[in-house]
Design a protein around this motif. Sequence first.
Motif, PDB file in Angstrom:
ATOM      1  N   ASN A 283       0.831  -1.201   0.000  1.00  0.00           N
ATOM      2  CA  ASN A 283       0.000   0.000   0.000  1.00  0.00           C
ATOM      3  C   ASN A 283       0.864   1.249   0.000  1.00  0.00           C
ATOM      4  O   ASN A 283       0.540   2.255  -0.626  1.00  0.00           O
ATOM      5  N   ASN A 284       1.987   1.191   0.691  1.00  0.00           N
ATOM      6  CA  ASN A 284       2.895   2.335   0.762  1.00  0.00           C
ATOM      7  C   ASN A 284       4.243   1.948   0.174  1.00  0.00           C
ATOM      8  O   ASN A 284       4.738   0.843   0.389  1.00  0.00           O
ATOM      9  N   MET A 285       4.812   2.865  -0.561  1.00  0.00           N
ATOM     10  CA  MET A 285       6.132   2.623  -1.118  1.00  0.00           C
ATOM     11  C   MET A 285       7.171   2.734  -0.010  1.00  0.00           C
ATOM     12  O   MET A 285       7.266   3.758   0.664  1.00  0.00           O
ATOM     13  N   LYS A 286       7.950   1.690   0.173  1.00  0.00           N
ATOM     14  CA  LYS A 286       8.966   1.691   1.205  1.00  0.00           C
ATOM     15  C   LYS A 286      10.347   1.798   0.578  1.00  0.00           C
ATOM     16  O   LYS A 286      10.580   1.274  -0.517  1.00  0.00           O
ATOM     17  N   PRO A 287      11.272   2.458   1.263  1.00  0.00           N
ATOM     18  CA  PRO A 287      12.633   2.547   0.727  1.00  0.00           C
ATOM     19  C   PRO A 287      13.251   1.165   0.572  1.00  0.00           C
ATOM     20  O   PRO A 287      12.985   0.252   1.354  1.00  0.00           O
ATOM     21  N   LEU A 288      14.067   1.003  -0.435  1.00  0.00           N
ATOM     22  CA  LEU A 288      14.791  -0.237  -0.667  1.00  0.00           C
ATOM     23  C   LEU A 288      15.927  -0.341   0.332  1.00  0.00           C
ATOM     24  O   LEU A 288      16.745   0.577   0.453  1.00  0.00           O
ATOM     25  N   ASP A 289      16.010  -1.449   1.062  1.00  0.00           N
ATOM     26  CA  ASP A 289      17.076  -1.557   2.061  1.00  0.00           C
ATOM     27  C   ASP A 289      18.373  -2.016   1.406  1.00  0.00           C
ATOM     28  O   ASP A 289      18.389  -2.560   0.297  1.00  0.00           O
ATOM     29  N   ALA A 290      19.474  -1.804   2.115  1.00  0.00           N
ATOM     30  CA  ALA A 290      20.802  -2.067   1.562  1.00  0.00           C
ATOM     31  C   ALA A 290      21.006  -3.540   1.246  1.00  0.00           C
ATOM     32  O   ALA A 290      21.689  -3.894   0.277  1.00  0.00           O
ATOM     33  N   CYS A 291      20.421  -4.414   2.053  1.00  0.00           N
ATOM     34  CA  CYS A 291      20.577  -5.850   1.834  1.00  0.00           C
ATOM     35  C   CYS A 291      20.026  -6.243   0.469  1.00  0.00           C
ATOM     36  O   CYS A 291      20.648  -7.007  -0.278  1.00  0.00           O
ATOM     37  N   ASN A 292      18.850  -5.711   0.116  1.00  0.00           N
ATOM     38  CA  ASN A 292      18.254  -6.024  -1.179  1.00  0.00           C
ATOM     39  C   ASN A 292      18.927  -5.274  -2.322  1.00  0.00           C
ATOM     40  O   ASN A 292      18.861  -5.696  -3.481  1.00  0.00           O
ATOM     41  N   ALA A 293      19.555  -4.152  -2.010  1.00  0.00           N
ATOM     42  CA  ALA A 293      20.193  -3.348  -3.057  1.00  0.00           C
ATOM     43  C   ALA A 293      21.531  -3.929  -3.513  1.00  0.00           C
ATOM     44  O   ALA A 293      21.814  -3.994  -4.711  1.00  0.00           O
ATOM     45  N   VAL A 294      22.354  -4.338  -2.567  1.00  0.00           N
ATOM     46  CA  VAL A 294      23.717  -4.749  -2.936  1.00  0.00           C
ATOM     47  C   VAL A 294      24.172  -6.036  -2.270  1.00  0.00           C
ATOM     48  O   VAL A 294      25.309  -6.468  -2.476  1.00  0.00           O
ATOM     49  N   GLY A 295      23.283  -6.669  -1.481  1.00  0.00           N
ATOM     50  CA  GLY A 295      23.751  -7.712  -0.576  1.00  0.00           C
ATOM     51  C   GLY A 295      24.023  -9.076  -1.147  1.00  0.00           C
ATOM     52  O   GLY A 295      25.091  -9.357  -1.674  1.00  0.00           O
ATOM     53  N   GLN A 296      23.023  -9.948  -1.090  1.00  0.00           N
ATOM     54  CA  GLN A 296      23.287 -11.367  -1.231  1.00  0.00           C
ATOM     55  C   GLN A 296      22.960 -11.956  -2.601  1.00  0.00           C
ATOM     56  O   GLN A 296      23.138 -13.149  -2.810  1.00  0.00           O
ATOM     57  N   MET A 297      22.448 -11.171  -3.531  1.00  0.00           N
ATOM     58  CA  MET A 297      22.054 -11.725  -4.819  1.00  0.00           C
ATOM     59  C   MET A 297      23.277 -12.043  -5.693  1.00  0.00           C
ATOM     60  O   MET A 297      24.120 -11.183  -5.923  1.00  0.00           O
ATOM     61  N   PRO A 298      23.366 -13.278  -6.190  1.00  0.00           N
ATOM     62  CA  PRO A 298      24.487 -13.642  -7.069  1.00  0.00           C
ATOM     63  C   PRO A 298      24.430 -12.904  -8.401  1.00  0.00           C
ATOM     64  O   PRO A 298      23.393 -12.383  -8.812  1.00  0.00           O
ATOM     65  N   ASN A 299      25.555 -12.907  -9.102  1.00  0.00           N
ATOM     66  CA  ASN A 299      25.657 -12.296 -10.422  1.00  0.00           C
ATOM     67  C   ASN A 299      25.933 -13.376 -11.467  1.00  0.00           C
ATOM     68  O   ASN A 299      26.704 -14.309 -11.229  1.00  0.00           O
TER      69      ASN A 299
ATOM     70  N   GLN B 178      28.530 -15.701  -9.497  1.00  0.00           N
ATOM     71  CA  GLN B 178      29.343 -15.156  -8.404  1.00  0.00           C
ATOM     72  C   GLN B 178      28.432 -14.864  -7.225  1.00  0.00           C
ATOM     73  O   GLN B 178      27.444 -14.154  -7.351  1.00  0.00           O
ATOM     74  N   ARG B 179      28.779 -15.415  -6.067  1.00  0.00           N
ATOM     75  CA  ARG B 179      27.894 -15.409  -4.915  1.00  0.00           C
ATOM     76  C   ARG B 179      28.446 -14.542  -3.787  1.00  0.00           C
ATOM     77  O   ARG B 179      29.394 -14.939  -3.090  1.00  0.00           O
ATOM     78  N   PRO B 180      27.846 -13.366  -3.572  1.00  0.00           N
ATOM     79  CA  PRO B 180      28.302 -12.502  -2.476  1.00  0.00           C
ATOM     80  C   PRO B 180      28.172 -13.154  -1.106  1.00  0.00           C
ATOM     81  O   PRO B 180      28.972 -12.889  -0.209  1.00  0.00           O
ATOM     82  N   ASN B 181      27.163 -14.028  -0.934  1.00  0.00           N
ATOM     83  CA  ASN B 181      26.977 -14.670   0.366  1.00  0.00           C
ATOM     84  C   ASN B 181      27.990 -15.778   0.623  1.00  0.00           C
ATOM     85  O   ASN B 181      28.011 -16.381   1.703  1.00  0.00           O
ATOM     86  N   GLU B 182      28.838 -16.058  -0.382  1.00  0.00           N
ATOM     87  CA  GLU B 182      29.957 -16.982  -0.200  1.00  0.00           C
ATOM     88  C   GLU B 182      31.277 -16.242  -0.410  1.00  0.00           C
ATOM     89  O   GLU B 182      32.236 -16.785  -0.949  1.00  0.00           O
ATOM     90  N   LYS B 183      31.278 -14.973  -0.008  1.00  0.00           N
ATOM     91  CA  LYS B 183      32.457 -14.101  -0.089  1.00  0.00           C
ATOM     92  C   LYS B 183      32.960 -13.957  -1.525  1.00  0.00           C
ATOM     93  O   LYS B 183      34.165 -13.840  -1.767  1.00  0.00           O
ATOM     94  N   GLY B 184      32.011 -13.957  -2.463  1.00  0.00           N
ATOM     95  CA  GLY B 184      32.363 -13.715  -3.853  1.00  0.00           C
ATOM     96  C   GLY B 184      32.799 -14.941  -4.619  1.00  0.00           C
ATOM     97  O   GLY B 184      33.267 -14.809  -5.762  1.00  0.00           O
ATOM     98  N   ARG B 185      32.641 -16.125  -4.055  1.00  0.00           N
ATOM     99  CA  ARG B 185      33.030 -17.347  -4.765  1.00  0.00           C
ATOM    100  C   ARG B 185      32.229 -17.474  -6.060  1.00  0.00           C
ATOM    101  O   ARG B 185      31.030 -17.197  -6.095  1.00  0.00           O
TER     102      ARG B 185
END
Length: 653
Positions: A13-29, A45-52
Amino acid sequence: MNFIDKCGYFDQNNMKPLDACNAVGQMPNFKEPKIIGDYVLWLEQRPNEKGRTTALIRPWMQKNLEPQELTPHPINLKTRVHGYGGGPIALSQKENLIFLCWIDDFDGCLWMQSWLINDQNSIDKNNYLLPNNQPLCLSIKGDYLLADGVIDQYKNRWIGIMEKENKDYIVQFILGKQFQDPSILYTSDDFIGYLSLNNIHHKLAWIEWNKPFMPWDSSKLFIGKLDGLSSINDIESSEKENINTRKLVSFFQPIWLPTGDIAVSEDSTGWWNVILGSSSSQLSKDSFWKRIWPMNAESGMPQWVLGMSSISASGDEIIAVFCQEGIWNLCRLSQNGLVTIIDQPFTDLSYIHSQDNRVVAIAGNSLQKLGLLELDLANGSWTHSCLGSLSIEEKSISLPEAFWFEGFRKEKTHAWYYPPINRKDYPAPLLVKTHSGPTSMASAGLNLEIQFWTSRGWSVVDINYGGSTGFGRAYRERLKNSWGEVDVFDCEAVVKELINSGKADKRFIAIDGGSAGGFTTLGCLSSSNIFKVASCRYAVSDLIEMTISTHRFEEHYLDYLVGPLPSKRNIYETRSPINNISNIDCPVIFFQGLQDNVVSPDQTNKLVKKLKNLGITVELHIFDNEAHGFKDGKNKIKVLEKTEQFFNKNLGI
């Protein structure tokens, strides 16, 4: 059927700010996708595995199936050739066997494994391939680096690049044989990149460049025959070929067509265009090349890393991506000169690969983050899949607007302007982003870090200052001998234009940059008081020190950007932010990795100490296990959160 994976958009219902975790955190590339038979393979490339980085595979176009991981933990697919690496895998298929060779960052060695295609597998299980053998280490550990390999099926070997003692070589390792010393096939004068193998005609193509040039300034194309196992014969070079009257020409990513013809991007016209070379002529002859797809657009990019691709063969056609005014397109290049745009919705495209009538690429646009695009040329159908969910409403995404302004020497200069979301009072605070490189570019693809700011009511301008890629060689060469001058002027000019147009409030101007972008950021702070707060990640601050401490690849980069030493030493000193500390009067937050071999931690420590002595508000955050460009998701979250806190506190918002 064409469809996009909506990546978990949700309604609120309300637009909420995007948090840092979803912006740059754990999503692989996604990286370096390849089509192999009826399967698609990619690196993740997996940030949650220290970039492995690991390799995964699944059936073609079956985006809903779980992929099979071929290189499980602790294997880390990463190379370190030329400092920035790239090109860690080589892939081939022989009948019902798939072969994968890779470089493991743990030991720097070359490994291989083969898998049997599982004809009995159930469509809903991720055992598409059955191991045919255990991983085998082909190379003995040594004081050399390997990358950018290809598999020669006929001679049962891996051929790739070796960097050793400040020189590049083409070397081979026999498949199936453990702990070999590298066998040298060819010795270069300096640098090698982008090997391309013609398995049918037994030819190898590659790119070379010599100091003081970077590969996007001047390079040469080489072709040789693979007649035996001991050397490369009948080597030809483009050095004698005067395609045009330009003194310097850059080649990028040669590929072979089934006919034995060769295609490559080169910029003798001022644009990286695809040209076609005939198998019936010699490389040094004027008749070798046909330029049948001229356009004021780029089908090449700066070769910072190995393994990139902008063209791929599909029968006698070439599938290519090209960039025009910051927007990427996908097209078919026919040998009758026809350029056909392929209908698909993505404008940020890279790492293209094709086989038969199938195309795969990394693709995104202003509403979709980068994901895996699979496209069938025969019927036009495609799928797009991205990893994880995207915790932001589509209506909450700030769309980039092309913003042209008058830059250095009144040159027409490009930026992407993102208007604020969730803000009622205007003008909004403005964040200026300075990309790295400096030979890089700001794209229009969805950047969640930018959305982090716009969802908080900030406007953002992502600037393609003079020297950026994607706008032709002349645009790129604006920065020649002028780094710290052109880029700084352009950043200040775009801010003034935005203030004058009512899109920014002069009281709330922030600037952010990393690496070369950090140098530009610091240059802006020392030349103007228009910026009120800043963030710098592993920023270049001492040009003299950088010439001493940087690695081989960039050893002479500053000769181009600033000028040769010692004759231009005064310019180095004048433009180094470390020598202009007294001109900086706004708060700055710094982030630095202790493993950085491009910008030494000493540079940042000296800068911070001098600013503190002048009474400037400064924060410094050190990361023990990070190098040049942070990989750990937790650290990237911390950087963004600390930056926001610092900006808000010091701007009083």
